[in-house]
Structures are given as structure tokens and as C-alpha cells.
Scaffold this motif. Structure first.
Motif, PDB file in Angstrom:
ATOM      1  N   GLY A   2     -31.035  15.299 -11.951  1.00 46.61           N
ATOM      2  CA  GLY A   2     -30.610  14.062 -11.306  1.00 46.61           C
ATOM      3  C   GLY A   2     -29.238  14.178 -10.675  1.00 46.61           C
ATOM      4  O   GLY A   2     -28.471  15.099 -10.964  1.00 46.61           O
ATOM      5  N   GLY A   3     -28.923  13.223  -9.794  1.00 42.84           N
ATOM      6  CA  GLY A   3     -27.659  13.247  -9.063  1.00 42.84           C
ATOM      7  C   GLY A   3     -26.421  13.262  -9.940  1.00 42.84           C
ATOM      8  O   GLY A   3     -25.479  14.001  -9.691  1.00 42.84           O
ATOM      9  N   GLY A   4     -26.406  12.442 -11.006  1.00 41.25           N
ATOM     10  CA  GLY A   4     -25.244  12.411 -11.900  1.00 41.25           C
ATOM     11  C   GLY A   4     -25.056  13.715 -12.640  1.00 41.25           C
ATOM     12  O   GLY A   4     -23.929  14.215 -12.779  1.00 41.25           O
ATOM     13  N   ASN A   5     -26.155  14.294 -13.123  1.00 36.47           N
ATOM     14  CA  ASN A   5     -26.068  15.588 -13.812  1.00 36.47           C
ATOM     15  C   ASN A   5     -25.648  16.692 -12.855  1.00 36.47           C
ATOM     16  O   ASN A   5     -24.854  17.564 -13.212  1.00 36.47           O
ATOM     17  N   ARG A   6     -26.197  16.657 -11.648  1.00 31.29           N
ATOM     18  CA  ARG A   6     -25.837  17.680 -10.652  1.00 31.29           C
ATOM     19  C   ARG A   6     -24.358  17.595 -10.308  1.00 31.29           C
ATOM     20  O   ARG A   6     -23.664  18.603 -10.229  1.00 31.29           O
ATOM     21  N   GLN A   7     -23.862  16.377 -10.114  1.00 32.89           N
ATOM     22  CA  GLN A   7     -22.450  16.196  -9.779  1.00 32.89           C
ATOM     23  C   GLN A   7     -21.560  16.681 -10.920  1.00 32.89           C
ATOM     24  O   GLN A   7     -20.576  17.379 -10.696  1.00 32.89           O
ATOM     25  N   GLY A   8     -21.905  16.342 -12.159  1.00 33.01           N
ATOM     26  CA  GLY A   8     -21.113  16.775 -13.306  1.00 33.01           C
ATOM     27  C   GLY A   8     -21.135  18.277 -13.487  1.00 33.01           C
ATOM     28  O   GLY A   8     -20.115  18.906 -13.788  1.00 33.01           O
ATOM     29  N   LYS A   9     -22.295  18.892 -13.303  1.00 29.98           N
ATOM     30  CA  LYS A   9     -22.403  20.349 -13.426  1.00 29.98           C
ATOM     31  C   LYS A   9     -21.599  21.033 -12.335  1.00 29.98           C
ATOM     32  O   LYS A   9     -20.901  22.018 -12.585  1.00 29.98           O
ATOM     33  N   PHE A  10     -21.685  20.506 -11.113  1.00 26.53           N
ATOM     34  CA  PHE A  10     -20.908  21.099 -10.027  1.00 26.53           C
ATOM     35  C   PHE A  10     -19.412  21.022 -10.336  1.00 26.53           C
ATOM     36  O   PHE A  10     -18.677  21.973 -10.083  1.00 26.53           O
ATOM     37  N   ALA A  11     -18.960  19.903 -10.880  1.00 25.51           N
ATOM     38  CA  ALA A  11     -17.535  19.760 -11.200  1.00 25.51           C
ATOM     39  C   ALA A  11     -17.099  20.819 -12.207  1.00 25.51           C
ATOM     40  O   ALA A  11     -16.045  21.448 -12.048  1.00 25.51           O
ATOM     41  N   GLU A  12     -17.894  21.043 -13.247  1.00 27.43           N
ATOM     42  CA  GLU A  12     -17.551  22.086 -14.216  1.00 27.43           C
ATOM     43  C   GLU A  12     -17.591  23.463 -13.568  1.00 27.43           C
ATOM     44  O   GLU A  12     -16.719  24.310 -13.823  1.00 27.43           O
ATOM     45  N   PRO A  92      -3.165  22.555 -25.988  1.00 30.12           N
ATOM     46  CA  PRO A  92      -2.960  21.429 -25.066  1.00 30.12           C
ATOM     47  C   PRO A  92      -4.246  20.994 -24.376  1.00 30.12           C
ATOM     48  O   PRO A  92      -5.107  21.817 -24.069  1.00 30.12           O
ATOM     49  N   ARG A  93      -4.357  19.681 -24.136  1.00 29.26           N
ATOM     50  CA  ARG A  93      -5.545  19.105 -23.499  1.00 29.26           C
ATOM     51  C   ARG A  93      -5.172  18.434 -22.188  1.00 29.26           C
ATOM     52  O   ARG A  93      -4.118  17.804 -22.075  1.00 29.26           O
ATOM     53  N   TYR A  94      -6.103  18.537 -21.237  1.00 24.35           N
ATOM     54  CA  TYR A  94      -5.905  17.958 -19.915  1.00 24.35           C
ATOM     55  C   TYR A  94      -7.191  17.282 -19.445  1.00 24.35           C
ATOM     56  O   TYR A  94      -8.287  17.673 -19.833  1.00 24.35           O
ATOM     57  N   LEU A  95      -7.008  16.323 -18.565  1.00 21.56           N
ATOM     58  CA  LEU A  95      -8.112  15.744 -17.815  1.00 21.56           C
ATOM     59  C   LEU A  95      -8.139  16.447 -16.466  1.00 21.56           C
ATOM     60  O   LEU A  95      -7.114  16.524 -15.783  1.00 21.56           O
ATOM     61  N   PHE A  96      -9.294  17.000 -16.092  1.00 18.00           N
ATOM     62  CA  PHE A  96      -9.502  17.561 -14.761  1.00 18.00           C
ATOM     63  C   PHE A  96     -10.466  16.627 -14.042  1.00 18.00           C
ATOM     64  O   PHE A  96     -11.534  16.308 -14.560  1.00 18.00           O
ATOM     65  N   LEU A  97     -10.072  16.199 -12.869  1.00 17.68           N
ATOM     66  CA  LEU A  97     -10.878  15.280 -12.082  1.00 17.68           C
ATOM     67  C   LEU A  97     -11.247  15.969 -10.772  1.00 17.68           C
ATOM     68  O   LEU A  97     -10.372  16.304  -9.974  1.00 17.68           O
ATOM     69  N   VAL A  98     -12.539  16.218 -10.576  1.00 14.72           N
ATOM     70  CA  VAL A  98     -13.017  16.850  -9.358  1.00 14.72           C
ATOM     71  C   VAL A  98     -13.522  15.762  -8.421  1.00 14.72           C
ATOM     72  O   VAL A  98     -14.493  15.078  -8.730  1.00 14.72           O
ATOM     73  N   VAL A  99     -12.828  15.588  -7.306  1.00 13.53           N
ATOM     74  CA  VAL A  99     -13.219  14.607  -6.299  1.00 13.53           C
ATOM     75  C   VAL A  99     -14.178  15.307  -5.347  1.00 13.53           C
ATOM     76  O   VAL A  99     -13.870  16.359  -4.793  1.00 13.53           O
ATOM     77  N   MET A 100     -15.356  14.705  -5.199  1.00 14.16           N
ATOM     78  CA  MET A 100     -16.442  15.340  -4.461  1.00 14.16           C
ATOM     79  C   MET A 100     -16.942  14.431  -3.353  1.00 14.16           C
ATOM     80  O   MET A 100     -16.784  13.221  -3.429  1.00 14.16           O
ATOM     81  N   PRO A 101     -17.593  15.029  -2.347  1.00 18.34           N
ATOM     82  CA  PRO A 101     -18.221  14.199  -1.321  1.00 18.34           C
ATOM     83  C   PRO A 101     -19.343  13.374  -1.941  1.00 18.34           C
ATOM     84  O   PRO A 101     -19.966  13.814  -2.916  1.00 18.34           O
ATOM     85  N   PRO A 102     -19.626  12.189  -1.411  1.00 15.80           N
ATOM     86  CA  PRO A 102     -20.673  11.350  -1.999  1.00 15.80           C
ATOM     87  C   PRO A 102     -22.082  11.913  -1.845  1.00 15.80           C
ATOM     88  O   PRO A 102     -22.938  11.644  -2.660  1.00 15.80           O
ATOM     89  N   GLY A 103     -22.343  12.712  -0.830  1.00 15.07           N
ATOM     90  CA  GLY A 103     -23.685  13.251  -0.623  1.00 15.07           C
ATOM     91  C   GLY A 103     -23.876  14.589  -1.312  1.00 15.07           C
ATOM     92  O   GLY A 103     -23.031  15.472  -1.205  1.00 15.07           O
ATOM     93  N   GLU A 104     -25.010  14.744  -2.029  1.00 12.16           N
ATOM     94  CA  GLU A 104     -25.266  15.980  -2.765  1.00 12.16           C
ATOM     95  C   GLU A 104     -25.289  17.209  -1.864  1.00 12.16           C
ATOM     96  O   GLU A 104     -24.896  18.287  -2.265  1.00 12.16           O
ATOM     97  N   GLY A 105     -25.748  17.086  -0.638  1.00  6.26           N
ATOM     98  CA  GLY A 105     -25.814  18.225   0.269  1.00  6.26           C
ATOM     99  C   GLY A 105     -24.463  18.649   0.817  1.00  6.26           C
ATOM    100  O   GLY A 105     -24.365  19.637   1.530  1.00  6.26           O
TER     101      GLY A 105
END
Length: 169
Positions: A2-12, A92-105
Motif C-alpha cells: 500500500g501507499g503508506g507502507n511504500r512511502q515509509g519503506k522508501f523513507a527508511e 543518542p536518538r534523533y527524528l529523521f523526517l524524509v519529505v517526499m513528493p506526494p505521488g508514488e511514481g
């Protein structure tokens, strides 16, 4: 996937690519019970420290909001937030935020000289923040990340505590 899983996996995977380019090891835990997605480690000495490391929670975001020179992120619930602030932590711990385009392609672009990963990742150290007294997974905690905190090979090595490389630029 799904889109949410794909986006999260891409960010990692985006973070993994940067870590590999920076000469760092990437590891994951057996279970995500502690709010950490990835561990990053320099496989060598950095001054008096052997194998310095950090732990990160990776979040993806396709519709960023910016205000006063900061990304205004409302995607952490209070429990996730506390897992980044309620230390002290031995690593030490950090938040990493990956800003991505809205379209999966639009996550990548192939060009004649290589592959472009889109768009940018940011880091934020929450260690100085106060934990939420009675955290609730149903409530969100706003985090403001300076837009200058762009995650690059160089900044990633600095966060881990790895020595600078002459080729960094």
C-alpha cells in the motif's frame, strides 16, 4: 504494498542509501518496541570512542508545512515523542523526517549520470525537550524542525560522531 507502507519503506531506504554513502553501518532491531527504526554506526575509531552510533526514528511526509524557517510536523503521537525525549539514552536518538513528493511514481528519477532520490531528509535532536507526563497514542505532538537541518553524508557522519573525510563536500 500500500501507499503508506511504500512511502515509509522508501523513507527508511533513503536513510540507508545516505548511510551507505557516508560509510556507516545500518542495523535494525528484532522488534520495534522502543520507537527506533534504524541504528547507524561508524565501524571504526573516532578519537577515543570506538564504533560511535546513533538511533533514529524515521518518518515520511508528503505534504510538508513550513513556518518561520521550520518544518511544522504533527505526525508523532505522544508515545512516539516520549521515546525520543524521555532519556537519558546510552545511544543518542534523533527524528529523521524524509519529505517526499506526494505521488508514488515521483520518488526517484533516472538521469544519464545517475539515480536521483527525491526529495530531502531532515534531522532533529529532541533530547532537550520535556516528555509528556501521561502520553496518549491518540494525541499528536508538534515538532518544529529547522529547514537548515538537511540530512547529508556529512551531517550524518557528524551526528554519528564519525571523523570527517577529506572527500566530503
Amino acid at each position: 504494498m500500500g501507499g503508506g507502507n511504500r512511502q515509509g519503506k522508501f523513507a527508511e531506504d533513503y536513510v540507508r542509501v545516505l548511510a551507505s554513502a557516508a560509510g556507516l553501518l545500518v542495523y535494525t532491531y528484532d522488534l520495534d518496541l522502543d520507537g527506533i527504526d534504524l541504528g547507524l554506526r561508524y565501524p571504526g575509531r573516532a578519537g577515543r570512542v570506538a564504533s560511535p552510533a546513533i538511533e533514529v526514528q524515521v518518518k515520511s511526509w508528503s505534504r510538508p508545512k513550513v513556518g518561520e524557517g521550520r518544518l511544522v510536523y504533527d505526525g508523532l503521537d505522544e508515545v512516539q515523542y516520549n521515546k525520543l525525549v524521555d532519556g537519558p539514552f546510552s545511544v543518542p536518538r534523533y527524528l529523521f523526517l524524509v519529505v517526499m513528493p506526494p505521488g508514488e511514481g515521483a520518488y526517484t528519477r533516472v538521469e544519464t549520470d545517475g539515480l536521483v532520490l527525491r526529495q530531502l531528509a531532515y534531522f532533529h535532536d529532541l533530547s532537550g525537550e520535556k516528555p509528556v507526563a501521561l502520553p496518549d497514542k491518540g494525541r499528536r505532538r508538534r515538532v518544529r524542525i529547522p529547514i537548515g537541518n538537511v540530512l547529508t553524508e556529512r551531517t550524518l557522519r557528524a551526528l554519528v560522531g564519525a571523523p570527517e573525510r577529506a572527500a566530503d563536500g
